[in-house]
Design an enzyme around this catalytic site. Structure first.
Site, PDB file in Angstrom:
ATOM      1  N   CYS A  99      59.438  58.319  20.188  1.00 54.20           N
ATOM      2  CA  CYS A  99      59.873  59.213  19.687  1.00 54.20           C
ATOM      3  C   CYS A  99      58.588  59.892  19.402  1.00 54.20           C
ATOM      4  O   CYS A  99      58.909  61.188  18.918  1.00 54.20           O
ATOM      5  CB  CYS A  99      60.789  59.121  18.552  1.00 54.20           C
ATOM      6  SG  CYS A  99      62.427  58.097  19.040  1.00 54.20           S
ATOM      7  N   HIS A 122      68.110  65.003  18.339  1.00 60.53           N
ATOM      8  CA  HIS A 122      67.004  64.273  18.673  1.00 60.53           C
ATOM      9  C   HIS A 122      66.750  63.867  19.923  1.00 60.53           C
ATOM     10  O   HIS A 122      67.027  62.759  20.319  1.00 60.53           O
ATOM     11  CB  HIS A 122      66.690  63.331  17.531  1.00 60.53           C
ATOM     12  CG  HIS A 122      65.394  62.272  17.643  1.00 60.53           C
ATOM     13  ND1 HIS A 122      64.260  62.823  18.006  1.00 60.53           N
ATOM     14  CD2 HIS A 122      65.356  61.129  17.731  1.00 60.53           C
ATOM     15  CE1 HIS A 122      63.502  61.730  18.143  1.00 60.53           C
ATOM     16  NE2 HIS A 122      64.104  60.725  17.763  1.00 60.53           N
ATOM     17  N   CYS A 144      58.124  59.155  12.996  1.00 57.44           N
ATOM     18  CA  CYS A 144      58.086  57.789  13.527  1.00 57.44           C
ATOM     19  C   CYS A 144      58.431  57.351  14.851  1.00 57.44           C
ATOM     20  O   CYS A 144      59.385  58.369  15.594  1.00 57.44           O
ATOM     21  CB  CYS A 144      59.152  56.819  12.463  1.00 57.44           C
ATOM     22  SG  CYS A 144      60.714  57.653  12.542  1.00 57.44           S
TER      23      CYS A 144
HETATM   24  C1  LIG Z   1      62.275  56.773  16.161  1.00 56.71           C
HETATM   25  C2  LIG Z   1      63.619  57.514  16.183  1.00 56.71           C
HETATM   26  O1  LIG Z   1      63.579  58.746  15.951  1.00 56.71           O
HETATM   27  S1  LIG Z   1      64.845  56.383  15.975  1.00 56.71           S
HETATM   28  C3  LIG Z   1      66.029  57.046  16.084  1.00 56.71           C
HETATM   29  C4  LIG Z   1      66.839  57.057  17.348  1.00 56.71           C
HETATM   30  N1  LIG Z   1      68.162  57.641  17.332  1.00 56.71           N
HETATM   31  C5  LIG Z   1      69.059  56.965  17.425  1.00 56.71           C
HETATM   32  O2  LIG Z   1      69.071  55.816  17.383  1.00 56.71           O
HETATM   33  C6  LIG Z   1      70.345  57.663  17.579  1.00 56.71           C
HETATM   34  C7  LIG Z   1      71.513  56.829  16.838  1.00 56.71           C
HETATM   35  N2  LIG Z   1      72.647  57.598  16.830  1.00 56.71           N
HETATM   36  C8  LIG Z   1      73.762  57.021  17.553  1.00 56.71           C
HETATM   37  O3  LIG Z   1      73.659  55.947  18.266  1.00 56.71           O
HETATM   38  C9  LIG Z   1      75.284  57.614  17.356  1.00 56.71           C
HETATM   39  O4  LIG Z   1      74.911  59.053  16.862  1.00 56.71           O
HETATM   40  C10 LIG Z   1      75.711  57.207  15.995  1.00 56.71           C
HETATM   41  C11 LIG Z   1      75.988  55.561  16.255  1.00 56.71           C
HETATM   42  C12 LIG Z   1      75.065  57.178  14.720  1.00 56.71           C
HETATM   43  C13 LIG Z   1      76.907  57.823  15.815  1.00 56.71           C
HETATM   44  O5  LIG Z   1      77.868  57.934  17.028  1.00 56.71           O
HETATM   45  P1  LIG Z   1      79.332  58.337  16.907  1.00 56.71           P
HETATM   46  O6  LIG Z   1      80.368  57.637  16.070  1.00 56.71           O
HETATM   47  O7  LIG Z   1      79.674  58.626  18.577  1.00 56.71           O
HETATM   48  O8  LIG Z   1      79.217  59.606  16.393  1.00 56.71           O
HETATM   49  P2  LIG Z   1      80.133  60.971  16.304  1.00 56.71           P
HETATM   50  O9  LIG Z   1      79.538  62.204  16.777  1.00 56.71           O
HETATM   51  O10 LIG Z   1      81.632  60.825  17.171  1.00 56.71           O
HETATM   52  O11 LIG Z   1      80.595  61.098  14.692  1.00 56.71           O
HETATM   53  C14 LIG Z   1      81.241  60.374  14.275  1.00 56.71           C
HETATM   54  C15 LIG Z   1      82.211  61.077  13.053  1.00 56.71           C
HETATM   55  O12 LIG Z   1      81.570  61.532  12.154  1.00 56.71           O
HETATM   56  C16 LIG Z   1      81.599  62.930  12.068  1.00 56.71           C
HETATM   57  N3  LIG Z   1      80.323  63.762  11.771  1.00 56.71           N
HETATM   58  C17 LIG Z   1      79.046  63.649  12.332  1.00 56.71           C
HETATM   59  N4  LIG Z   1      78.240  64.266  11.813  1.00 56.71           N
HETATM   60  C18 LIG Z   1      78.808  64.915  10.735  1.00 56.71           C
HETATM   61  C19 LIG Z   1      78.443  66.077   9.772  1.00 56.71           C
HETATM   62  N5  LIG Z   1      77.186  66.231   9.646  1.00 56.71           N
HETATM   63  N6  LIG Z   1      79.318  66.514   9.019  1.00 56.71           N
HETATM   64  C20 LIG Z   1      80.587  66.007   9.114  1.00 56.71           C
HETATM   65  N7  LIG Z   1      81.059  65.021   9.786  1.00 56.71           N
HETATM   66  C21 LIG Z   1      80.245  64.662  10.786  1.00 56.71           C
HETATM   67  C22 LIG Z   1      81.884  63.340  13.490  1.00 56.71           C
HETATM   68  O13 LIG Z   1      82.811  64.504  13.393  1.00 56.71           O
HETATM   69  C23 LIG Z   1      83.029  62.154  13.748  1.00 56.71           C
HETATM   70  O14 LIG Z   1      84.266  62.278  13.273  1.00 56.71           O
HETATM   71  P3  LIG Z   1      85.617  62.036  13.763  1.00 56.71           P
HETATM   72  O15 LIG Z   1      85.479  60.481  14.095  1.00 56.71           O
HETATM   73  O16 LIG Z   1      86.581  62.466  12.855  1.00 56.71           O
HETATM   74  O17 LIG Z   1      85.578  62.958  15.048  1.00 56.71           O
END
Ligand SMILES: CC(=O)SCCNC(=O)CCNC(=O)[C@H](O)C(C)(C)COP(=O)(O)OP(=O)(O)OC[C@H]1O[C@@H](n2cnc3c(N)ncnc32)[C@H](O)[C@@H]1OP(=O)(O)O
Length: 429
Positions: free
Chosen positions: A96, A386, A416
């Site tokens: 990242c 991201h 990070c």
């Molecule tokens: C060094 C680095 O940068 S490390 C970071 C690397 N990045 C990562 O690892 C990414 C990790 N993220 C992921 O794997 C996925 O996004 C997860 C597992 C966190 C979530 O995945 P999902 O469950 O598919 O998320 P999804 O978008 O469907 O959201 C789940 C629920 O939360 C709700 N939601 C998400 N964001 C928001 C928000 N900001 N406000 C309100 N509700 C929200 C969605 O509407 C959804 O609701 P629903 O189930 O009623 O439809």
């Protein structure tokens, strides 16, 4: 006899950036490749700064998830762009931190006089993830390709088994621990006692700030609409602490504090930044928004030690401050990549902690607190999304423009990265 010239360190100017709006994974960009998206961001930059047919000193960029055909994605993207094909290009990989590391790599070349201009950036797509055939099938296919006779080929084909068609799917996880980024961050959140409320507050602020930045036109000149998307798709202007509080934990078990709302979503997108010497910018009638003045990387032993996977910036920043002769409070803006809200908050807590300062940083006193009103003032990764390698370019371009708007000042960038690494930098106007 030739006169030997003394090497001089030159100032590195940030001219500006361009990116395509970021899209949620498996959304509007699901049919676009890394090359498609990066070329679009590149061509947007080219038209913004009238660089058609121009030979740029170097283009450095990368993607965290890359298909094997993209062995030099940056070069292929240059060849597909409106830049001169005589522009050299190199790929960078620092998870990242890739986008910021690409900026730093070319900045060093500009500073040392090797080149006068450069474009740095990054791109990623999890929609078009590089699935690979498994090792057994790979071996058979490679041998098949080299087989000289029909009999040899048939012998190899006879070795094929149904299990060979199971692909290797890239996981968003650390190979040495098997834990995902989120699972690692959940462990760190526990160690630093980061509350759910604080994480949701940070996430809501990120959405609020990004929405306000769009509304006041801050991104009007930066963003190239792409495949009909005009704004970052993940942005939810109505995201509130109350709504975020209702989401179920996704990491750290049923009592975990991390949710889909306070974690970054999987995202597709690309970003670019134009850097140059002051003279080059002037000769091309282009602005200097800010200067890149310091940078620093660090890594932590998250495999054998007690360090959090994403805590390397907590080490890189104090080393950089020491070299720059600055304190953590000497900044007008802080751009801390929001991999997860908990990661930003754990880093801030580490900098405030006397024991961390003494035992881990070897300092008499902690770095102290920052003014939270100066943190990610135009939103960050929780709201924008991201696309791993594209985040650095987004942040550098945003901060340079903020400093230019203000007319003077200093900003800190902290990113990070997977693999226990951190990439940080200082921009000044
Ligand atoms: C060094 C680095 O940068 S490390 C970071 C690397 N990045 C990562 O690892 C990414 C990790 N993220 C992921 O794997 C996925 O996004 C997860 C597992 C966190 C979530 O995945 P999902 O469950 O598919 O998320 P999804 O978008 O469907 O959201 C789940 C629920 O939360 C709700 N939601 C998400 N964001 C928001 C928000 N900001 N406000 C309100 N509700 C929200 C969605 O509407 C959804 O609701 P629903 O189930 O009623 O439809």
């Amino acid at each position: 006899m030739a006169t030997r010239k003394a090497p001089a360190v030159r100032k590195v100017a940030i001219v500006g950036g361009n990116r395509i709006p970021f899209a949620r994974s498996n959304g509007p960009y699901s049919r676009a490749s890394n090359q498609d998206m990066f070329t679009a961001a590149l061509d947007g930059l080219v038209s913004r700064f009238s660089l058609q047919g121009e030979v740029i000193g170097e283009v450095a960029a990368g993607a965290v998830l890359k298909h094997s055909k993209d062995f030099n994605l940056a070069r292929e993207s240059v060849l597909g762009s409106k830049l001169s094909p005589a522009t050299a290009a190199s790929d960078v990989q620092m998870a990242c931190g890739t986008g910021l590391q690409a900026v730093i790599n070319v900045a060093h070349k500009i500073a040392l006089g090797e080149i006068d201009s450069a474009i740095a950036g990054g791109v990623d797509t999890t929609s078009d993830a590089p699935l690979a055939v498994n090792a057994n099938l790979r071996q058979i296919l490679v041998q098949l390709n080299a087989a000289k006779t029909l009999a040899d080929r048939l012998k190899l084909v006879a070795k094929l088994r149904p299990g060979h068609i199971v692909p290797e799917i890239p996981r968003n996880a650390e190979p040495r621990t098997g834990l995902s980024m989120g699972e690692h961050a959940a462990l760190t959140a526990q160690v630093w006692d980061v509350t759910r409320e604080a994480q949701d507050e940070l996430a809501a602020t990120s959405h609020r700030n990004l929405a306000a930045a769009y509304d006041r036109g801050f991104f009007d000149d930066l963003v190239t609409p792409y495949l009909k998307l005009a704004r970052d798709q993940n942005l939810r202007p109505d995201s509130s602490v109350e709504k975020l509080a209702k989401l179920k934990p996704v990491y750290g078990g049923p009592d975990g504090t991390m949710t889909a709302g306070n974690s970054t979503p999987l995202t597709d997108g690309a970003s670019t930044v134009l850097l140059a010497t002051e003279q080059w910018a002037k000769a091309h009638n282009l602005p200097v928004l800010a200067y890149l003045t310091f940078s620093q990387t660090a890594a932590v032993d998250y495999v054998h030690g007690d360090e959090g996977l994403l805590m390397a910036p907590a080490y890189a920043v104090p080393r950089m401050l020491e070299r720059a002769g600055l304190t953590l409070q000497d900044f007008d803006f802080y751009e801390i990549h929001e991999a997860f809200a908990s990661q930003v908050l754990a880093t801030l807590k580490a900098w405030e902690d006397p024991a961390f300062a003494k035992e881990k940083l070897g300092l008499d006193a902690p770095l102290g607190s920052i003014d939270r009103a100066k943190l990610n003032v135009n939103g960050s990764s929780l709201a924008a999304g991201h696309p791993f390698a594209a985040t650095g370019g987004r942040i550098v371009a945003t901060l340079a423009k903020l400093l230019n708007e203000k007319g003077s000042g200093r900003g800190l960038i902290s990113i990070c990265a997977a693999g226990g690494q951190g990439v940080t930098a200082i921009l000044e106007k």
